[in-house]
Motif scaffolding. Structure first.
Motif, PDB file in Angstrom:
ATOM      1  N   ASP A  19       0.835  -1.200   0.000  1.00 44.82           N
ATOM      2  CA  ASP A  19       0.000   0.000   0.000  1.00 44.82           C
ATOM      3  C   ASP A  19       0.871   1.253   0.000  1.00 44.82           C
ATOM      4  O   ASP A  19       0.552   2.225  -0.694  1.00 44.82           O
ATOM      5  N   GLY A  20       1.943   1.235   0.757  1.00 41.85           N
ATOM      6  CA  GLY A  20       2.862   2.372   0.790  1.00 41.85           C
ATOM      7  C   GLY A  20       3.443   2.649  -0.585  1.00 41.85           C
ATOM      8  O   GLY A  20       3.441   3.800  -1.051  1.00 41.85           O
ATOM      9  N   ARG A  21       3.895   1.597  -1.253  1.00 45.05           N
ATOM     10  CA  ARG A  21       4.455   1.759  -2.607  1.00 45.05           C
ATOM     11  C   ARG A  21       3.384   2.251  -3.583  1.00 45.05           C
ATOM     12  O   ARG A  21       3.625   3.154  -4.376  1.00 45.05           O
ATOM     13  N   ASP A  22       2.195   1.640  -3.506  1.00 49.58           N
ATOM     14  CA  ASP A  22       1.124   2.011  -4.434  1.00 49.58           C
ATOM     15  C   ASP A  22       0.617   3.431  -4.175  1.00 49.58           C
ATOM     16  O   ASP A  22       0.281   4.147  -5.120  1.00 49.58           O
ATOM     17  N   CYS A  23       0.553   3.838  -2.917  1.00 53.39           N
ATOM     18  CA  CYS A  23       0.089   5.202  -2.614  1.00 53.39           C
ATOM     19  C   CYS A  23       1.112   6.238  -3.068  1.00 53.39           C
ATOM     20  O   CYS A  23       0.725   7.320  -3.519  1.00 53.39           O
ATOM     21  N   LEU A  24       2.402   5.916  -2.977  1.00 53.05           N
ATOM     22  CA  LEU A  24       3.424   6.825  -3.514  1.00 53.05           C
ATOM     23  C   LEU A  24       3.256   6.957  -5.025  1.00 53.05           C
ATOM     24  O   LEU A  24       3.300   8.066  -5.565  1.00 53.05           O
ATOM     25  N   ALA A  25       3.041   5.827  -5.687  1.00 53.50           N
ATOM     26  CA  ALA A  25       2.835   5.838  -7.144  1.00 53.50           C
ATOM     27  C   ALA A  25       1.549   6.597  -7.481  1.00 53.50           C
ATOM     28  O   ALA A  25       1.527   7.378  -8.441  1.00 53.50           O
ATOM     29  N   LEU A  26       0.505   6.401  -6.690  1.00 56.24           N
ATOM     30  CA  LEU A  26      -0.765   7.084  -6.918  1.00 56.24           C
ATOM     31  C   LEU A  26      -0.595   8.596  -6.766  1.00 56.24           C
ATOM     32  O   LEU A  26      -1.101   9.367  -7.584  1.00 56.24           O
ATOM     33  N   ARG A  27       0.144   8.995  -5.740  1.00 50.17           N
ATOM     34  CA  ARG A  27       0.388  10.425  -5.528  1.00 50.17           C
ATOM     35  C   ARG A  27       1.086  11.027  -6.753  1.00 50.17           C
ATOM     36  O   ARG A  27       0.698  12.084  -7.241  1.00 50.17           O
ATOM     37  N   GLU A  28       2.083  10.319  -7.269  1.00 51.30           N
ATOM     38  CA  GLU A  28       2.796  10.790  -8.474  1.00 51.30           C
ATOM     39  C   GLU A  28       1.854  10.874  -9.668  1.00 51.30           C
ATOM     40  O   GLU A  28       1.875  11.857 -10.416  1.00 51.30           O
ATOM     41  N   ARG A  29       1.027   9.829  -9.862  1.00 47.93           N
ATOM     42  CA  ARG A  29       0.093   9.820 -10.994  1.00 47.93           C
ATOM     43  C   ARG A  29      -0.921  10.964 -10.882  1.00 47.93           C
ATOM     44  O   ARG A  29      -1.268  11.585 -11.871  1.00 47.93           O
ATOM     45  N   LEU A  30      -1.408  11.230  -9.660  1.00 50.63           N
ATOM     46  CA  LEU A  30      -2.388  12.304  -9.463  1.00 50.63           C
ATOM     47  C   LEU A  30      -1.764  13.677  -9.728  1.00 50.63           C
ATOM     48  O   LEU A  30      -2.414  14.560 -10.287  1.00 50.63           O
ATOM     49  N   GLN A  31      -0.493  13.835  -9.356  1.00 46.64           N
ATOM     50  CA  GLN A  31       0.206  15.093  -9.640  1.00 46.64           C
ATOM     51  C   GLN A  31       0.430  15.241 -11.145  1.00 46.64           C
ATOM     52  O   GLN A  31       0.273  16.326 -11.709  1.00 46.64           O
ATOM     53  N   GLU A  32       0.775  14.132 -11.785  1.00 44.78           N
ATOM     54  CA  GLU A  32       0.968  14.116 -13.236  1.00 44.78           C
ATOM     55  C   GLU A  32      -0.359  14.439 -13.943  1.00 44.78           C
ATOM     56  O   GLU A  32      -0.390  15.228 -14.891  1.00 44.78           O
ATOM     57  N   ALA A  47      -4.511   8.271 -21.077  1.00 42.23           N
ATOM     58  CA  ALA A  47      -3.475   7.253 -20.867  1.00 42.23           C
ATOM     59  C   ALA A  47      -3.226   7.014 -19.376  1.00 42.23           C
ATOM     60  O   ALA A  47      -2.941   5.887 -18.960  1.00 42.23           O
ATOM     61  N   LEU A  48      -3.344   8.066 -18.568  1.00 45.35           N
ATOM     62  CA  LEU A  48      -3.077   7.957 -17.125  1.00 45.35           C
ATOM     63  C   LEU A  48      -4.224   7.306 -16.352  1.00 45.35           C
ATOM     64  O   LEU A  48      -3.987   6.600 -15.370  1.00 45.35           O
ATOM     65  N   ASN A  49      -5.461   7.570 -16.767  1.00 46.78           N
ATOM     66  CA  ASN A  49      -6.611   7.102 -16.001  1.00 46.78           C
ATOM     67  C   ASN A  49      -6.602   5.600 -15.687  1.00 46.78           C
ATOM     68  O   ASN A  49      -6.881   5.235 -14.551  1.00 46.78           O
ATOM     69  N   PRO A  50      -6.282   4.720 -16.642  1.00 45.30           N
ATOM     70  CA  PRO A  50      -6.267   3.282 -16.302  1.00 45.30           C
ATOM     71  C   PRO A  50      -5.204   2.934 -15.249  1.00 45.30           C
ATOM     72  O   PRO A  50      -5.429   2.059 -14.418  1.00 45.30           O
ATOM     73  N   HIS A  51      -4.069   3.639 -15.271  1.00 50.78           N
ATOM     74  CA  HIS A  51      -3.015   3.394 -14.273  1.00 50.78           C
ATOM     75  C   HIS A  51      -3.503   3.804 -12.886  1.00 50.78           C
ATOM     76  O   HIS A  51      -3.281   3.088 -11.904  1.00 50.78           O
ATOM     77  N   ILE A  52      -4.166   4.954 -12.823  1.00 49.84           N
ATOM     78  CA  ILE A  52      -4.701   5.437 -11.554  1.00 49.84           C
ATOM     79  C   ILE A  52      -5.755   4.463 -11.043  1.00 49.84           C
ATOM     80  O   ILE A  52      -5.747   4.081  -9.870  1.00 49.84           O
ATOM     81  N   GLN A  53      -6.651   4.026 -11.939  1.00 53.96           N
ATOM     82  CA  GLN A  53      -7.716   3.098 -11.540  1.00 53.96           C
ATOM     83  C   GLN A  53      -7.143   1.780 -11.037  1.00 53.96           C
ATOM     84  O   GLN A  53      -7.626   1.230 -10.048  1.00 53.96           O
ATOM     85  N   ALA A  54      -6.100   1.278 -11.694  1.00 55.30           N
ATOM     86  CA  ALA A  54      -5.477   0.009 -11.276  1.00 55.30           C
ATOM     87  C   ALA A  54      -4.890   0.135  -9.869  1.00 55.30           C
ATOM     88  O   ALA A  54      -5.027  -0.785  -9.049  1.00 55.30           O
ATOM     89  N   LEU A  55      -4.241   1.268  -9.586  1.00 55.99           N
ATOM     90  CA  LEU A  55      -3.677   1.491  -8.247  1.00 55.99           C
ATOM     91  C   LEU A  55      -4.795   1.572  -7.210  1.00 55.99           C
ATOM     92  O   LEU A  55      -4.701   0.972  -6.132  1.00 55.99           O
ATOM     93  N   LEU A  56      -5.861   2.299  -7.533  1.00 56.69           N
ATOM     94  CA  LEU A  56      -6.994   2.421  -6.604  1.00 56.69           C
ATOM     95  C   LEU A  56      -7.631   1.058  -6.332  1.00 56.69           C
ATOM     96  O   LEU A  56      -7.963   0.736  -5.196  1.00 56.69           O
ATOM     97  N   ASP A  57      -7.791   0.254  -7.393  1.00 60.59           N
ATOM     98  CA  ASP A  57      -8.388  -1.078  -7.240  1.00 60.59           C
ATOM     99  C   ASP A  57      -7.521  -1.970  -6.350  1.00 60.59           C
ATOM    100  O   ASP A  57      -8.038  -2.701  -5.499  1.00 60.59           O
ATOM    101  N   ALA A  58      -6.203  -1.894  -6.544  1.00 59.90           N
ATOM    102  CA  ALA A  58      -5.291  -2.723  -5.756  1.00 59.90           C
ATOM    103  C   ALA A  58      -5.339  -2.326  -4.273  1.00 59.90           C
ATOM    104  O   ALA A  58      -5.413  -3.187  -3.390  1.00 59.90           O
ATOM    105  N   VAL A  59      -5.321  -1.023  -4.015  1.00 58.27           N
ATOM    106  CA  VAL A  59      -5.378  -0.529  -2.634  1.00 58.27           C
ATOM    107  C   VAL A  59      -6.718  -0.922  -1.995  1.00 58.27           C
ATOM    108  O   VAL A  59      -6.760  -1.375  -0.847  1.00 58.27           O
ATOM    109  N   ALA A  60      -7.799  -0.787  -2.750  1.00 58.78           N
ATOM    110  CA  ALA A  60      -9.134  -1.145  -2.236  1.00 58.78           C
ATOM    111  C   ALA A  60      -9.216  -2.644  -1.923  1.00 58.78           C
ATOM    112  O   ALA A  60      -9.797  -3.037  -0.909  1.00 58.78           O
ATOM    113  N   GLY A  61      -8.614  -3.455  -2.775  1.00 62.52           N
ATOM    114  CA  GLY A  61      -8.605  -4.905  -2.545  1.00 62.52           C
ATOM    115  C   GLY A  61      -7.873  -5.268  -1.263  1.00 62.52           C
ATOM    116  O   GLY A  61      -8.337  -6.113  -0.485  1.00 62.52           O
ATOM    117  N   ARG A  62      -6.745  -4.607  -1.033  1.00 65.31           N
ATOM    118  CA  ARG A  62      -5.996  -4.876   0.201  1.00 65.31           C
ATOM    119  C   ARG A  62      -6.745  -4.351   1.427  1.00 65.31           C
ATOM    120  O   ARG A  62      -6.698  -4.971   2.491  1.00 65.31           O
TER     121      ARG A  62
END
Length: 147
Positions: A19-32, A47-62
């Motif tokens: 979650d820590g790694r994914d939230c860091l990546a999510l923060r970067e994607r949201l800034q981008e 192009a970015l939206n599917p990456h953001i959604q995948a991170l959100l889905d993974a965090v939600a699953g955990r």
């Protein structure tokens, strides 16, 4: 052989780290995303939206898995439950995980603020477009004028 309890604690530990790694990546994607929203770069936004959604889905699953583990330990599914769950680890790992969990909370709050900022920018774009295209009840700015 690992007990069920030990396996569940291992899962929680791995999930907090991921979650820590994914939230860091999510923060970067949201800034981008914000930069692309400002530039109105729809190709990059798409192009970015599917990456953001995948991170959100993974965090939600955990998060769902964490809820199931809390339930298995007969703990409330809230901050107190997590504090109690983390107290099951032995020092120094307990302190490390408590710190990672706290940092994760801060990261999550940052991501939420960035997402809200992006949403406000999108809403502003929408309002501007609506004004330019015109409200059907009002005379649109860019419409054929009858002179």
């Amino acid at each position: 052989r690992m007990t069920q309890r030990a396996r569940l604690l291992q899962v929680i530990e791995q999930d907090i780290q991921q979650d820590g790694r994914d939230c860091l990546a999510l923060r970067e994607r949201l800034q981008e995303l914000y930069r692309h929203l400002l530039a109105r770069d729809s190709a990059q936004i798409e192009a970015l939206n599917p990456h953001i959604q995948a991170l959100l889905d993974a965090v939600a699953g955990r998060a769902q898995r964490r809820s199931r583990v809390l339930r298995a330990f007969h703990l409330p599914m809230d901050a107190d439950g997590m504090r109690t769950l983390l107290s099951n680890y032995t020092p120094p790992r307990r302190e490390e995980l408590q710190q990672e969990w706290q940092q994760l909370g801060q990261l999550t709050a940052q991501c939420k603020r960035l997402n809200e900022r992006n949403g406000k920018l999108l809403a502003m774009h929408h309002d501007i477009l609506s004004q330019l295209m015109g409200d059907p009840r009002q005379q649109p700015v860019y419409s054929r004028q009858l002179y």
